[in-house]
Write a protein that holds these residues in place. Structure first.
Motif: not given
Length: 230
Positions: A132, A104, A130, A27-30, A198, A106
């Motif tokens: 991934k 945007n 998003q 559940e990461v943003e981006g 990160e 996946s």
């Protein structure tokens, strides 16, 4: 969703049980790069236990001819890759890095290193989630109970796109699967999604260190999940 449900149901036929931990780390943003160890075709069932909805896989071209498995993968909208074409692989993965920033969508990638062969990248992109990108950094299947040295392609992409790397580790299959005979008995597979690493502020000079860091972390986790001393 249909293909995902079908593949997940195979675990009952094969007598496999999955114990999943750490799904919240997806559940990461981006966008994000997901890296995992790769042991056998059984990984496909484990993948479906944790793969976010809307993801599209990129698999090696040989799977297209793998009977019912190939048919399921084809119907799932998979982009097939030619792992022998390194130059094409670099172009494709560079395009993926751009897509991670600009679009945007996946996408999940299986069987890296490789290159798209016979199918445009765009046809697998879903404009509803998003980005991934799922990569097997060992570059090939490995059921020795340890990890092979990691290829750096996934980590170059992560640094280029400045997106986090999310390691995923499957416990060893060696206690119930024989890769030589392709025979296995019932067993439990532990899957752990580790916290994101990160890459913001990192440059190409940091790729080797990032690769080594992920390798050591995933190797330590593999041994722990498999009940093997580090």
């Amino acid at each position: 969703r249909i293909i995902k449900a079908v593949v997940k149901s195979f675990k009952y036929f094969f007598g496999l049980r999955f114990e999943v931990k750490g799904l919240e780390n997806f559940e990461v943003e981006g966008p994000a790069i997901i890296v995992s160890n790769h042991q056998s075709i059984l990984d496909m069932m484990g993948l479906m236990e944790v793969l976010p909805d809307g993801c599209v896989q990129v698999g090696k071209r040989e799977l297209m001819y793998a009977g019912s498995v190939g048919l399921i993968i084809y119907l799932g909208g998979v982009i097939f890759i030619n792992r022998k074409s390194t130059s094409s692989a670099k172009m494709v993965m560079a395009e993926v890095a751009k897509t991670m920033v600009a679009e945007n969508v996946s996408t999940a990638v299986a069987g890296w290193p490789g290159a798209v062969a016979g199918a445009p990248l765009e046809r697998a992109l879903c404009p509803c989630a998003q980005v991934k990108v799922w990569v097997y950094p060992e570059g090939t299947r490995n059921c020795t109970g340890d990890l092979l040295p990691f290829k750096k392609g996934a980590f170059h992409i992560a640094v280029q796109a400045q997106v986090p790397v999310i390691p995923v580790v499957y416990s060893s299959f060696t206690s119930f699967y024989n890769p030589k005979t392709k025979l296995f008995k019932s067993g439990k597979i532990k899957v752990e999604v580790l916290p994101p690493i990160e890459t913001k502020g990192l440059t190409s000079d940091d790729v080797s260190d990032l690769t080594d860091r992920c390798f050591c972390l995933m190797r330590e986790t593999l041994f722990r999940l498999s009940g093997r001393p580090a």
